[in-house]
Design a protein around this motif. Structure first.
Motif, PDB file in Angstrom:
ATOM      1  N   LEU A  99       0.835  -1.204   0.000  1.00 28.85           N
ATOM      2  CA  LEU A  99       0.000   0.000   0.000  1.00 28.85           C
ATOM      3  C   LEU A  99       0.869   1.252   0.000  1.00 28.85           C
ATOM      4  O   LEU A  99       0.625   2.200  -0.755  1.00 28.85           O
ATOM      5  CB  LEU A  99      -0.924  -0.009   1.217  1.00 28.85           C
ATOM      6  CG  LEU A  99      -1.811   1.224   1.405  1.00 28.85           C
ATOM      7  CD1 LEU A  99      -2.737   1.424   0.213  1.00 28.85           C
ATOM      8  CD2 LEU A  99      -2.620   1.096   2.701  1.00 28.85           C
ATOM      9  N   GLN A 100       1.911   1.254   0.816  1.00 28.18           N
ATOM     10  CA  GLN A 100       2.799   2.413   0.909  1.00 28.18           C
ATOM     11  C   GLN A 100       3.479   2.709  -0.430  1.00 28.18           C
ATOM     12  O   GLN A 100       3.531   3.854  -0.874  1.00 28.18           O
ATOM     13  CB  GLN A 100       3.862   2.169   1.973  1.00 28.18           C
ATOM     14  CG  GLN A 100       4.903   3.279   2.062  1.00 28.18           C
ATOM     15  CD  GLN A 100       6.080   2.896   2.927  1.00 28.18           C
ATOM     16  OE1 GLN A 100       6.006   1.923   3.670  1.00 28.18           O
ATOM     17  NE2 GLN A 100       7.172   3.624   2.812  1.00 28.18           N
ATOM     18  N   ASN A 101       3.995   1.674  -1.065  1.00 29.73           N
ATOM     19  CA  ASN A 101       4.718   1.866  -2.321  1.00 29.73           C
ATOM     20  C   ASN A 101       3.813   2.396  -3.419  1.00 29.73           C
ATOM     21  O   ASN A 101       4.215   3.234  -4.227  1.00 29.73           O
ATOM     22  CB  ASN A 101       5.357   0.546  -2.753  1.00 29.73           C
ATOM     23  CG  ASN A 101       6.447   0.103  -1.800  1.00 29.73           C
ATOM     24  OD1 ASN A 101       7.033   0.902  -1.087  1.00 29.73           O
ATOM     25  ND2 ASN A 101       6.694  -1.186  -1.768  1.00 29.73           N
ATOM     26  N   ASN A 102       2.596   1.901  -3.460  1.00 28.89           N
ATOM     27  CA  ASN A 102       1.651   2.408  -4.455  1.00 28.89           C
ATOM     28  C   ASN A 102       1.236   3.843  -4.143  1.00 28.89           C
ATOM     29  O   ASN A 102       0.999   4.641  -5.051  1.00 28.89           O
ATOM     30  CB  ASN A 102       0.425   1.501  -4.532  1.00 28.89           C
ATOM     31  CG  ASN A 102       0.686   0.241  -5.344  1.00 28.89           C
ATOM     32  OD1 ASN A 102       0.717   0.274  -6.562  1.00 28.89           O
ATOM     33  ND2 ASN A 102       0.903  -0.873  -4.647  1.00 28.89           N
ATOM     34  N   MET A 103       1.156   4.190  -2.857  1.00 31.25           N
ATOM     35  CA  MET A 103       0.811   5.557  -2.474  1.00 31.25           C
ATOM     36  C   MET A 103       1.900   6.540  -2.884  1.00 31.25           C
ATOM     37  O   MET A 103       1.630   7.707  -3.175  1.00 31.25           O
ATOM     38  CB  MET A 103       0.574   5.645  -0.966  1.00 31.25           C
ATOM     39  CG  MET A 103      -0.734   5.049  -0.489  1.00 31.25           C
ATOM     40  SD  MET A 103      -2.199   5.840  -1.225  1.00 31.25           S
ATOM     41  CE  MET A 103      -2.630   4.624  -2.499  1.00 31.25           C
ATOM     42  N   ALA A 104       3.154   6.066  -2.930  1.00 31.14           N
ATOM     43  CA  ALA A 104       4.248   6.935  -3.367  1.00 31.14           C
ATOM     44  C   ALA A 104       4.036   7.369  -4.817  1.00 31.14           C
ATOM     45  O   ALA A 104       4.286   8.517  -5.181  1.00 31.14           O
ATOM     46  CB  ALA A 104       5.587   6.207  -3.225  1.00 31.14           C
ATOM     47  N   PHE A 105       3.544   6.455  -5.651  1.00 27.04           N
ATOM     48  CA  PHE A 105       3.260   6.798  -7.041  1.00 27.04           C
ATOM     49  C   PHE A 105       2.105   7.785  -7.145  1.00 27.04           C
ATOM     50  O   PHE A 105       2.143   8.725  -7.938  1.00 27.04           O
ATOM     51  CB  PHE A 105       2.935   5.532  -7.839  1.00 27.04           C
ATOM     52  CG  PHE A 105       4.149   4.746  -8.242  1.00 27.04           C
ATOM     53  CD1 PHE A 105       4.785   5.009  -9.442  1.00 27.04           C
ATOM     54  CD2 PHE A 105       4.651   3.765  -7.422  1.00 27.04           C
ATOM     55  CE1 PHE A 105       5.899   4.285  -9.825  1.00 27.04           C
ATOM     56  CE2 PHE A 105       5.768   3.033  -7.789  1.00 27.04           C
ATOM     57  CZ  PHE A 105       6.397   3.301  -8.987  1.00 27.04           C
ATOM     58  N   VAL A 106       1.071   7.554  -6.333  1.00 22.29           N
ATOM     59  CA  VAL A 106      -0.069   8.471  -6.341  1.00 22.29           C
ATOM     60  C   VAL A 106       0.379   9.863  -5.894  1.00 22.29           C
ATOM     61  O   VAL A 106       0.010  10.878  -6.498  1.00 22.29           O
ATOM     62  CB  VAL A 106      -1.196   7.954  -5.418  1.00 22.29           C
ATOM     63  CG1 VAL A 106      -2.333   8.978  -5.333  1.00 22.29           C
ATOM     64  CG2 VAL A 106      -1.730   6.626  -5.927  1.00 22.29           C
ATOM     65  N   ALA A 107       1.191   9.911  -4.843  1.00 18.29           N
ATOM     66  CA  ALA A 107       1.656  11.192  -4.313  1.00 18.29           C
ATOM     67  C   ALA A 107       2.495  11.949  -5.330  1.00 18.29           C
ATOM     68  O   ALA A 107       2.292  13.147  -5.564  1.00 18.29           O
ATOM     69  CB  ALA A 107       2.455  10.962  -3.031  1.00 18.29           C
ATOM     70  N   LEU A 108       3.438  11.247  -5.974  1.00 16.10           N
ATOM     71  CA  LEU A 108       4.330  11.916  -6.915  1.00 16.10           C
ATOM     72  C   LEU A 108       3.664  12.161  -8.268  1.00 16.10           C
ATOM     73  O   LEU A 108       4.243  12.822  -9.128  1.00 16.10           O
ATOM     74  CB  LEU A 108       5.609  11.101  -7.098  1.00 16.10           C
ATOM     75  CG  LEU A 108       6.593  11.257  -5.930  1.00 16.10           C
ATOM     76  CD1 LEU A 108       7.666  10.187  -5.968  1.00 16.10           C
ATOM     77  CD2 LEU A 108       7.218  12.647  -5.938  1.00 16.10           C
ATOM     78  N   SER A 109       2.462  11.656  -8.446  1.00 19.22           N
ATOM     79  CA  SER A 109       1.681  12.013  -9.629  1.00 19.22           C
ATOM     80  C   SER A 109       0.949  13.325  -9.412  1.00 19.22           C
ATOM     81  O   SER A 109       0.490  13.948 -10.379  1.00 19.22           O
ATOM     82  CB  SER A 109       0.659  10.907  -9.946  1.00 19.22           C
ATOM     83  OG  SER A 109       1.298   9.697 -10.260  1.00 19.22           O
ATOM     84  N   ASN A 110       0.867  13.754  -8.145  1.00 17.50           N
ATOM     85  CA  ASN A 110       0.099  14.954  -7.817  1.00 17.50           C
ATOM     86  C   ASN A 110       0.892  16.024  -7.080  1.00 17.50           C
ATOM     87  O   ASN A 110       0.391  17.127  -6.887  1.00 17.50           O
ATOM     88  CB  ASN A 110      -1.115  14.566  -6.963  1.00 17.50           C
ATOM     89  CG  ASN A 110      -2.130  13.749  -7.719  1.00 17.50           C
ATOM     90  OD1 ASN A 110      -2.948  14.279  -8.463  1.00 17.50           O
ATOM     91  ND2 ASN A 110      -2.076  12.429  -7.554  1.00 17.50           N
ATOM     92  N   LEU A 111       2.107  15.695  -6.651  1.00 17.68           N
ATOM     93  CA  LEU A 111       2.927  16.657  -5.910  1.00 17.68           C
ATOM     94  C   LEU A 111       4.305  16.767  -6.537  1.00 17.68           C
ATOM     95  O   LEU A 111       4.824  15.794  -7.099  1.00 17.68           O
ATOM     96  CB  LEU A 111       3.083  16.229  -4.446  1.00 17.68           C
ATOM     97  CG  LEU A 111       1.827  16.148  -3.583  1.00 17.68           C
ATOM     98  CD1 LEU A 111       2.190  15.602  -2.209  1.00 17.68           C
ATOM     99  CD2 LEU A 111       1.165  17.512  -3.451  1.00 17.68           C
ATOM    100  N   ASP A 112       4.903  17.935  -6.429  1.00 23.36           N
ATOM    101  CA  ASP A 112       6.272  18.109  -6.894  1.00 23.36           C
ATOM    102  C   ASP A 112       7.224  17.294  -6.035  1.00 23.36           C
ATOM    103  O   ASP A 112       6.951  17.016  -4.862  1.00 23.36           O
ATOM    104  CB  ASP A 112       6.667  19.581  -6.839  1.00 23.36           C
ATOM    105  CG  ASP A 112       8.014  19.822  -7.495  1.00 23.36           C
ATOM    106  OD1 ASP A 112       8.057  19.932  -8.730  1.00 23.36           O
ATOM    107  OD2 ASP A 112       9.015  19.874  -6.763  1.00 23.36           O
TER     108      ASP A 112
END
Length: 338
Positions: A99-112
């Motif tokens: 879950l954490q690793n996938n959230m990193a992709f979601v976060a960096l798709s929306n944040l600098d």
């Protein structure tokens, strides 16, 4: 004696440099791969591939540790095939890390990258809190003060109006910060849980990693088909992969392995310098690559975070010193495992 000390210092500086560059390069490269508008790869498959590579690397290291193929097979038979309870126990952090690793992709798709790098440092107070609650350890007054300052710095960064002018993909900052929050909580819990499992027996670290990665492959593979199943079947498992995506997977796979080795020769202060330096490098790269417009609020917040990371790692005089360890299965920085 002096020559040996000089070699030791040079090695520590080398470790610091590599850890910093890996952390910064991973964040910036991952952000870049999520800002392209054509042939977007499936992040779930990237996480799964990373787990496979980590498993293979752990097997190689365990083979070297055991000394012979027969001993390796016996170890795997005893600790993997013959230990279903232990495998089930390690499936908990596997699920959380997936879950954490996938959230990193979601976060960096929306944040600098710079904003993510700063905000993700909330893993420090989260891990500290989990350590206090789950391992019955304590923090010094300076560490609690550092946690307070760090949270304040992150709040300033989140409310900063900094924008990346060269990113054309649609972004949702609220979704990005939410994803970072989930990743931080997962990191704190899974890291302390894994440390507790490690210290509950004399089982080799690499055996524990193998147990966790096998579960991780199953969990992440299930995630691929539950999330992107139809698209993966239609376009292919490796759709959208290019040299930069492979580079991101490489950093995620071997970065933790390298860090787990060099951490033995460094201390919390150097790790603090590494995290702070990674923030600075990510910020500079974001300005040059993504056109991030730095504001005063962002600068003050990032500075507070860097100072708090440094002060948190200062040595304590008592025996209740806490040492935060973050295991491997994190697509970002790790202190234990591959």
């Amino acid at each position: 004696m002096v020559a040996r000390e000089n070699v030791s210092l040079l090695f520590k500086l080398y470790c610091l440099l590599v850890m910093t560059l890996v952390a910064a390069a991973y964040t910036v490269a991952l952000r870049y791969t999520r800002t392209v508008t054509t042939d977007m790869y499936f992040s779930t498959t990237a996480v799964c591939v990373t787990e496979v590579i980590k498993l293979l690397l752990s097997l190689v290291i365990l083979a070297k540790e055991t000394g012979s193929p027969s001993r390796l097979c016996n170890s795997l038979k005893e600790n993997v095939i013959g230990s279903p309870k232990e495998m089930l126990k390690l499936s908990v952090p596997s699920l959380v890390y997936a879950l954490q690793n996938n959230m990193a992709f979601v976060a960096l798709s929306n944040l600098d990258a710079a904003v993510y790098q700063v905000t993700y440092q909330l893993k420090i107070p989260c891990t500290a809190l989990c350590t206090v609650l789950m391992l019955n350890r304590s923090l010094s007054k300076l560490q609690w003060f550092s946690v307070f300052i760090l949270c304040g710095g992150v709040v300033l960064v989140q409310y900063s109006p900094a924008e990346a002018t060269r990113v054309q993909v649609e972004q949702n900052h609220l979704v990005g910060f939410g994803a970072v929050a989930v990743a931080v909580l997962c990191s704190g819990f899974a890291g302390v849980y894994f440390e507790k499992v490690l210290k509950s027996s004399d089982t080799s670290l690499w055996v524990r990693n193998i147990q966790m990665y096998i579960s991780g492959i199953i969990v992440t593979l299930a995630g691929v088909f539950l999330t992107d199943g139809e698209a993966v079947i239609e376009k292919g498992f490796f759709y959208g992969y290019n040299y930069l995506v492979c580079f991101v997977i490489f950093l995620a796979s071997v970065g933790g392995l390298y860090t787990s080795v060099v951490v033995k020769y460094t201390d919390n202060i150097m790790k603090g310098f590494s995290a702070a330096a990674a923030i600075v490098i990510s910020t500079v790269a974001s300005v040059l690559i993504f056109g991030l417009q730095i504001t005063l609020t962002f600068s003050v917040g990032a500075l507070l975070v860097c100072v708090s990371i440094y002060t948190y790692g200062l040595p304590r005089k008592d025996t209740t010193k806490i040492e935060i360890k973050e295991p491997s299965n994190n697509f970002s920085e790790k202190l234990i495992s591959v």
